[in-house]
Design an enzyme around this catalytic site. Sequence first.
Site, PDB file in Angstrom:
ATOM      1  N   LYS A 172      16.348 -24.903   7.850  1.00 10.03           N
ATOM      2  CA  LYS A 172      17.183 -24.745   8.210  1.00 10.03           C
ATOM      3  C   LYS A 172      18.753 -25.666   8.338  1.00 10.03           C
ATOM      4  O   LYS A 172      17.919 -27.420   8.323  1.00 10.03           O
ATOM      5  CB  LYS A 172      17.257 -25.142  10.364  1.00 10.03           C
ATOM      6  CG  LYS A 172      16.640 -23.948  10.342  1.00 10.03           C
ATOM      7  CD  LYS A 172      16.327 -23.694  11.889  1.00 10.03           C
ATOM      8  CE  LYS A 172      14.984 -22.662  12.542  1.00 10.03           C
ATOM      9  NZ  LYS A 172      15.609 -21.184  12.567  1.00 10.03           N
ATOM     10  N   LYS A 185       4.249 -18.885   7.808  1.00 11.29           N
ATOM     11  CA  LYS A 185       3.004 -19.553   8.878  1.00 11.29           C
ATOM     12  C   LYS A 185       2.006 -17.564   9.481  1.00 11.29           C
ATOM     13  O   LYS A 185       2.746 -16.446   9.110  1.00 11.29           O
ATOM     14  CB  LYS A 185       3.325 -20.454   9.947  1.00 11.29           C
ATOM     15  CG  LYS A 185       4.209 -19.540  10.964  1.00 11.29           C
ATOM     16  CD  LYS A 185       5.411 -20.792  12.081  1.00 11.29           C
ATOM     17  CE  LYS A 185       4.770 -20.059  12.599  1.00 11.29           C
ATOM     18  NZ  LYS A 185       5.374 -18.601  13.713  1.00 11.29           N
ATOM     19  N   HIS A 208       6.789 -25.323  14.301  1.00 12.62           N
ATOM     20  CA  HIS A 208       8.060 -26.064  13.799  1.00 12.62           C
ATOM     21  C   HIS A 208       8.681 -26.946  14.903  1.00 12.62           C
ATOM     22  O   HIS A 208       9.245 -28.552  14.612  1.00 12.62           O
ATOM     23  CB  HIS A 208       9.434 -25.063  14.974  1.00 12.62           C
ATOM     24  CG  HIS A 208       8.720 -23.566  13.844  1.00 12.62           C
ATOM     25  ND1 HIS A 208       9.238 -23.409  12.739  1.00 12.62           N
ATOM     26  CD2 HIS A 208       8.765 -22.258  14.549  1.00 12.62           C
ATOM     27  CE1 HIS A 208       8.609 -22.496  12.469  1.00 12.62           C
ATOM     28  NE2 HIS A 208       8.527 -21.651  13.645  1.00 12.62           N
ATOM     29  N   ARG A 239       0.791  -0.740   0.164  1.00 16.51           N
ATOM     30  CA  ARG A 239      -0.550   0.104   0.099  1.00 16.51           C
ATOM     31  C   ARG A 239       0.640   1.445  -0.075  1.00 16.51           C
ATOM     32  O   ARG A 239       0.537   2.352  -0.527  1.00 16.51           O
ATOM     33  CB  ARG A 239      -0.995  -0.143   1.242  1.00 16.51           C
ATOM     34  CG  ARG A 239      -1.853   1.029   1.216  1.00 16.51           C
ATOM     35  CD  ARG A 239      -3.206   0.672   2.077  1.00 16.51           C
ATOM     36  NE  ARG A 239      -3.502  -0.866   2.570  1.00 16.51           N
ATOM     37  CZ  ARG A 239      -4.289  -0.897   3.166  1.00 16.51           C
ATOM     38  NH1 ARG A 239      -4.100  -0.340   4.480  1.00 16.51           N
ATOM     39  NH2 ARG A 239      -4.626  -2.032   3.589  1.00 16.51           N
ATOM     40  N   LYS A 252       9.544 -18.530  25.294  1.00 18.14           N
ATOM     41  CA  LYS A 252      10.132 -17.243  25.079  1.00 18.14           C
ATOM     42  C   LYS A 252      10.941 -17.063  25.883  1.00 18.14           C
ATOM     43  O   LYS A 252      10.505 -17.403  27.488  1.00 18.14           O
ATOM     44  CB  LYS A 252       9.589 -16.191  24.614  1.00 18.14           C
ATOM     45  CG  LYS A 252       9.027 -16.979  23.319  1.00 18.14           C
ATOM     46  CD  LYS A 252       8.621 -15.668  22.305  1.00 18.14           C
ATOM     47  CE  LYS A 252       8.074 -16.006  21.291  1.00 18.14           C
ATOM     48  NZ  LYS A 252       8.711 -16.391  19.785  1.00 18.14           N
ATOM     49  N   ASP A 285       2.256 -20.804  18.076  1.00 16.49           N
ATOM     50  CA  ASP A 285       3.200 -19.682  17.389  1.00 16.49           C
ATOM     51  C   ASP A 285       4.282 -21.287  17.150  1.00 16.49           C
ATOM     52  O   ASP A 285       5.396 -21.268  16.246  1.00 16.49           O
ATOM     53  CB  ASP A 285       3.832 -19.264  18.422  1.00 16.49           C
ATOM     54  CG  ASP A 285       4.827 -17.911  17.586  1.00 16.49           C
ATOM     55  OD1 ASP A 285       4.746 -17.850  16.827  1.00 16.49           O
ATOM     56  OD2 ASP A 285       5.805 -17.832  18.736  1.00 16.49           O
ATOM     57  N   GLU A 288      14.220 -20.220  23.723  1.00 18.74           N
ATOM     58  CA  GLU A 288      14.522 -18.975  23.324  1.00 18.74           C
ATOM     59  C   GLU A 288      14.920 -17.597  24.388  1.00 18.74           C
ATOM     60  O   GLU A 288      14.205 -17.681  24.882  1.00 18.74           O
ATOM     61  CB  GLU A 288      13.091 -18.003  21.995  1.00 18.74           C
ATOM     62  CG  GLU A 288      12.721 -19.276  20.892  1.00 18.74           C
ATOM     63  CD  GLU A 288      11.728 -18.571  19.930  1.00 18.74           C
ATOM     64  OE1 GLU A 288      12.307 -17.656  19.261  1.00 18.74           O
ATOM     65  OE2 GLU A 288      10.908 -18.246  20.274  1.00 18.74           O
ATOM     66  N   HIS A 327      10.018 -22.267   8.019  1.00 19.67           N
ATOM     67  CA  HIS A 327      11.042 -21.952   8.136  1.00 19.67           C
ATOM     68  C   HIS A 327      12.252 -22.620   8.832  1.00 19.67           C
ATOM     69  O   HIS A 327      13.220 -23.441   8.619  1.00 19.67           O
ATOM     70  CB  HIS A 327      11.711 -20.573   8.119  1.00 19.67           C
ATOM     71  CG  HIS A 327      11.790 -19.976   9.686  1.00 19.67           C
ATOM     72  ND1 HIS A 327      10.814 -20.483  10.969  1.00 19.67           N
ATOM     73  CD2 HIS A 327      12.923 -19.898  10.857  1.00 19.67           C
ATOM     74  CE1 HIS A 327      11.085 -19.770  12.142  1.00 19.67           C
ATOM     75  NE2 HIS A 327      12.412 -19.965  12.121  1.00 19.67           N
TER      76      HIS A 327
HETATM   77  C1  BG6 Z   1       9.165 -17.562  14.787  1.00 15.73           C
HETATM   78  C2  BG6 Z   1       7.851 -18.005  15.305  1.00 15.73           C
HETATM   79  O1  BG6 Z   1       8.095 -19.147  13.025  1.00 15.73           O
HETATM   80  O2  BG6 Z   1      10.199 -18.668  15.148  1.00 15.73           O
HETATM   81  C3  BG6 Z   1       9.004 -17.226  16.269  1.00 15.73           C
HETATM   82  O3  BG6 Z   1       6.744 -17.030  14.877  1.00 15.73           O
HETATM   83  C4  BG6 Z   1      10.176 -17.543  16.960  1.00 15.73           C
HETATM   84  O4  BG6 Z   1       7.950 -16.800  17.965  1.00 15.73           O
HETATM   85  C5  BG6 Z   1      11.079 -18.258  15.495  1.00 15.73           C
HETATM   86  O5  BG6 Z   1      10.877 -16.691  18.007  1.00 15.73           O
HETATM   87  C6  BG6 Z   1      11.741 -19.097  16.220  1.00 15.73           C
HETATM   88  O6  BG6 Z   1      12.920 -19.218  14.904  1.00 15.73           O
HETATM   89  P1  BG6 Z   1      14.153 -18.734  14.660  1.00 15.73           P
HETATM   90  O7  BG6 Z   1      14.977 -19.579  13.059  1.00 15.73           O
HETATM   91  O8  BG6 Z   1      14.766 -17.985  15.746  1.00 15.73           O
HETATM   92  O9  BG6 Z   1      14.137 -20.742  15.886  1.00 15.73           O
END
Ligand code: BG6
Length: 450
Positions: A186, A152, A244, A49, A330, A239, A220, A182
């Site tokens: 990795k 996602k 993952h 936008r 987290k 999340d 994390e 993602h």
């Molecule tokens: C994302 C989540 O998919 O993955 C985040 O939405 C998270 O909350 C992240 O921090 C972690 O990815 P990575 O590659 O930093 O381990």
Amino acid sequence: MSPQSIPPTTIVIFGASGDLTQRKLVPALFHLFRKGQLPGETRVVGFARRPYSDDEFRAHLREGLETLAGGVANPDDWTAFAARINYVQGDLDRSDDYRKLEETLARLDPADRARLYYLATAPEYYATTAAYIGVAGMADQSRGRRHIVIEKPFGRDLGTARNLNAALHAVFAESQIYRIDHYLGKETAQNILYFRFANTIWEPVWNRRYIDHVQITVAETVDIGNRGGYYDHAGVARDMFQNHLLQLLCLIAMEPPASFQADMLRNEKVKLLSAIRPVDIADTVRAQYNGYRRHPGVAPDSTTPTYAAIKLYLDNWRWKGVPFYLRSGKALKERISEVDVHFQSPPHVMFNLPPGKDLSPNQLSIRIQPDEGIRLQFEAKRPGASQETVTVAMKFDYDESLPGEPLPEAYERLLLDALRGDAALFMRSDEIETAWRIIDPIIAGWNAPA
Ligand code: BG6
């Protein structure tokens, strides 16, 4: 992999003025371009936008590279890459703007070759964007390939994921759809497959007869930052677990696919996910870090968990009775993503161990990040006259064993695969839905009145 296997493609990023484009997508594309892994005719067209000109958009992306992604190294490379970037201002809600986009795309590539649509928009726009792409005739593959990548979160439960799949399937065939997780990009996550299936020594012991339990941890140190608006409605189960952690579980526990081909791999993952026994709420714990409620966008009385641990079982021949512990959170003390496979103790101890001492069972640790590598702990004889043992380790470390071969960013690999048309590391519709079938009852159990 040669650039020849990728057709000249126009990558159209929807929601291109956002964080993901600046932080991940464009840096990944630029690195691939610099390494010569993209065909010279690759184009990037941003659609969003904000009223950028082409040059303003390029400057915005360059700023992202400088501040968020380690810089451009050689300015000439950036100049060459930036010349391949264009911008179309438009509203995701306006059908006419897609027609305007289509005109620009047709002008930039009159031969109408391959296109990759990347939805980097807020999730509530996924279905709308797909629908308007369809209305504008932009999903039609009669001239060139038309693939779409979806970020996602893919839905927030089974019902919404099904609706989104239906909305996508109304416009695209499943073979055109690339749903990203993602973690599968990795290197170290993919290496689980190589570790298991490019070696012979693990398979005979990779089952309930030798393995006591498995732990999958994604810890994390970061908190939710300014993502409160999204996170408070998601929580750690949506999340991290639905995607993952369950993906890591699949890689560790699935049966060997016959080939590294998208549907072979995804069939095995769906079989594995389908074998997960409904999780007993008593086998879960959850928590919220101190200070979470102070983030903007978070309800002052929020009970959204930022940490969870669950124990689950797989009802199949290989894993019957073996607990899998999955945990993620987290704002924790350490950042570690790791899979730990704990083997059973030897059936009989023939040594005269010192009183109170026991053998430590073997443990295999696959470190996804940081300090990527693999470590196998085993018992050795402590030097000297006694029969005492000591736990020692055999290690594989990427840095040490493969110096000068840096691990590429997950997005580089996934973008390359999507451009090549290889969906092996992307999730199929049934895989996503099966994962929600496991996670939904856990969240419902947590939210049920006590
Ligand atoms: C994302 C989540 O998919 O993955 C985040 O939405 C998270 O909350 C992240 O921090 C972690 O990815 P990575 O590659 O930093 O381990």
